[in-house]
Motif scaffolding. Structure first.
Motif, mmCIF file in Angstrom:
data_model
loop_
_atom_site.group_PDB
_atom_site.id
_atom_site.type_symbol
_atom_site.label_atom_id
_atom_site.label_comp_id
_atom_site.label_asym_id
_atom_site.label_seq_id
_atom_site.Cartn_x
_atom_site.Cartn_y
_atom_site.Cartn_z
ATOM 1 N N ILE B 107 38.644 47.195 49.122
ATOM 2 C CA ILE B 107 37.891 47.834 47.686
ATOM 3 C C ILE B 107 39.206 47.590 47.007
ATOM 4 O O ILE B 107 38.494 46.821 45.788
ATOM 5 C CB ILE B 107 37.510 49.087 48.022
ATOM 6 N N ALA B 110 39.805 44.298 46.234
ATOM 7 C CA ALA B 110 38.481 43.268 45.460
ATOM 8 C C ALA B 110 38.558 43.437 43.921
ATOM 9 O O ALA B 110 38.064 42.824 43.281
ATOM 10 C CB ALA B 110 37.152 43.395 46.476
ATOM 11 N N CYS B 111 38.855 44.576 44.466
ATOM 12 C CA CYS B 111 38.533 44.975 42.233
ATOM 13 C C CYS B 111 39.663 44.379 41.523
ATOM 14 O O CYS B 111 39.320 43.518 40.651
ATOM 15 C CB CYS B 111 38.589 46.399 42.400
ATOM 16 N N ILE B 113 41.354 41.146 41.930
ATOM 17 C CA ILE B 113 40.777 40.108 42.202
ATOM 18 C C ILE B 113 40.308 40.047 41.521
ATOM 19 O O ILE B 113 39.663 39.093 40.527
ATOM 20 C CB ILE B 113 40.245 39.395 43.709
#
Lengths: 289, 313
Positions: B107, B110-111, B113
């Protein structure tokens, strides 16, 4: 003839791009969702219990009478000691490192040491406070022992943020000041410090708002859970908001959860206000050189 | 005007004298201030020495009573019956850390990116402060959330789960360290120069390919350093595990069970009825130094990675 473009391959690459874009957005939304769930839960559980009485009552054996007044006052008194101690020592350390220290092994050692201290778990600071302030210095489980432990805990954060603020003051205005005949300390006191004060204050507020929420080291250095007076000296027994909340969550009866949630609302509102002030200072006094 | 009049009444010699005095005072300040500042800088070193001294002193006392090998290889931790095998506490700590990392790394990255590669300037300006709020929430609040919300939720899914369990504590520790991984990784990704991205996009790469094959490898050292730092935070986290994971030293890797971590034992030991200089009191410090060494190694590793593998453009 060699312009044989594989359209299906391009399409799949574009699709993968799209899928992952939404995956990333989903992850971001998930993080936001946690925050929303947390705040929703706490507000829905505790809002009914937040009242004027709750704010001005001492802890009590009955839910209706329990309040967080001792915790609020304890946190304020603790910050009244922690803030000046940690800010004076922290800013001085930063000034030394940025303005006076020569680039040698000793300076590098202090620098690395500060960084490492920032990564030491807070509970280890609690053990330091227990041994040093509570037993060796003989303060016992008192306000001053807790506040000094807390000062050491937030010190590295204040040093690092102050260093950044001091470093962002451009060299030219130092040179201009020296060129006008000011001494080194005059330059620092009248030029560098005023210019870096917004950055220093912002960092300090963020560090102190962390200190207000810290629980673990204070449990170790003996913040009490049942306090019916507000501290009247450095050597008073004390409690703080997070400790009160912790003691409520640890009670077996489920109804105390609502009291804990009410305490959390008070704590979060105070922290949010502090953060808002920090952001406001950062925006208002943003250095323009 | 006032000073002019005063000057008129003074002889030139007096004025020179006065000036000299002022200068002497100034000189004294110039000499004293650096010394004072140095003394303040030494406080941080004294803190480290103090930590090492207190941890070592009490744990050496402990190890005179309990052999080092019994402590580190023993598998039974019940200090109130004089069994000091730290393995269950270490297992509990590792279990919590593993769960937390499984939640936080995907998570968090991903945040990061999303924020550095996809988000518009406006979205970033809104989202970053929200992440900072998540980072600023006291851990006692997270602990409360784990115990009163996540645990009951999980008990619906796993009926034989206890209310105090490793999974809910681990999940919430993971949530707590998401902002740390996200913001440090985002810093690392934002430091990758735009020209690299433009180059790849110009060759026809999609945004996802740019993220995965250009930005991520270039920022890898920073990302790994942030993960290592997050591991250290998870190992040292105290309140969440004290509130939500239970107080049952348990040599298990089953996340539905109640466990105890190194930090949670320190809290329990320091708040229980332990008299000064009893074996249990000393054992708190032996556990403390174990925790300290774990996190110190992680912190040094993280600093080493970010310094050693820093890419220069």
């Amino acid at each position: 003839m060699s312009q044989h473009v594989n359209t299906s391959q391009i399409k799949s690459r574009v699709n993968i791009n799209k899928i992952f874009k939404y995956l990333f957005i989903f992850a971001m939304a998930l993080a936001m969702l946690f925050l929303a769930a947390l705040i929703y839960r706490i507000v829905s559980q505790g809002m009914d219990y937040v009242s004027i009485d709750f704010l001005k009552n001492f802890p009590a054996p009955y839910i209706e009478e329990a309040g967080i007044f001792a915790g609020i006052m304890g946190s304020i008194f603790m910050m009244a000691i922690t803030a000046p101690v940690s800010i004076i020592i922290g800013v001085s350390t930063a000034l030394y490192l940025e303005e006076y220290a020569k680039q040698n092994k000793f300076t590098r050692f202090i620098q690395i040491n500060v960084q490492n201290l920032a990564g030491v778990p807070s509970i280890v600071f609690g053990l330091l406070g227990l041994t040093f302030f509570v037993y060796i210095m003989g303060f016992g489980y008192t306000l001053i022992a807790g506040a000094l432990t807390m000062s050491l805990l937030v010190l590295p954060v204040i040093v690092v943020s102050s260093q950044e603020a001091i470093r962002s003051v451009p060299q030219e205005i130092r040179e201009a000041s020296i060129g006008m005949g000011a001494t080194k300390w005059q330059t620092i006191w009248r030029i560098v410090l005023p210019a870096s004060i917004p950055g220093i204050i912002t960092g300090a507020i963020l560090a102190l708002s962390r200190a207000i929420g810290e629980t673990a080291p204070l449990i170790i250095v003996g913040a009490a859970t049942a306090i019916y007076t507000i501290p009247d000296s450095f050597m008073s027994k004390y409690t703080v908001m997070p400790i009160q909340i912790y003691s409520w969550t640890a009670r077996p009866q489920a109804e105390w959860q609502f009291v804990a949630a009410a305490g959390i609302i008070v704590l979060l509102v105070i922290l949010l206000c502090m953060n808002a002030v920090a952001v406001w200072i950062r925006n208002k006094f943003q250095n323009r050189y | 005007m006032a000073s002019n009049q005063m000057n008129k009444n003074l002889s030139v010699q007096d004025m020179i004298k006065q000036n000299k005095q002022k200068k002497n005072l100034g000189n004294a300040i110039e000499k004293i201030v650096p010394i004072f500042l140095l003394l303040c800088a030494v406080v941080s070193i004294l803190t480290t020495i103090g930590i090492l001294f207190t941890l070592l002193r009490e744990s050496i006392l402990f190890f005179t009573k309990v052999p080092l090998t019994d402590f580190y290889f023993g598998t039974n931790w019940s200090p109130w019956t004089e069994h000091f095998g730290v393995a269950p506490l270490i297992a509990g700590t590792l279990l919590i850390t593993a769960i937390a990392i499984c939640v936080a790394v995907p998570i968090g990255i991903a945040c990061a990116i999303y924020l550095s590669e996809y988000a518009s300037e406006r979205a970033r300006k809104i989202i970053k402060p929200i992440l900072e709020i998540l980072a600023g929430i006291p851990t006692v609040v997270y602990g409360f959330f784990a115990l009163t919300f996540v645990s009951p939720l999980l008990m619906n899914i796993f009926p034989d789960m206890r209310i105090f369990n490793a999974m809910s504590a681990g999940l919430v520790v993971g949530i707590m360290i998401i902002p740390m991984i996200a913001s440090l990784s985002e810093d690392a990704m934002s430091a990758v120069p735009k020209s690299l991205r433009d180059g790849a996009l110009g060759l026809g790469a999609t945004r996802f390919e740019v993220s995965m094959k250009v930005v991520l490898p270039a920022a890898l050292s920073g990302i790994i350093a942030s993960i290592v730092l997050a591991v250290s935070r998870a190992i040292g986290e105290t309140m969440i595990v004290t509130i939500a994971a239970g107080a049952t030293p348990n040599l298990t890797f089953n996340p539905t069970e109640s466990i105890q971590t190194l930090t949670a034992f320190i809290v329990q030991g320091a708040t229980g009825d332990t008299s000064y200089h009893s074996t249990i009191y000393n054992s708190i410090y032996a556990v403390g130094i174990t925790l300290f060494i774990f996190t110190l190694l992680m912190n040094i590793l993280s600093q080493y990675i970010s310094r050693r593998f820093k890419e220069d453009y």
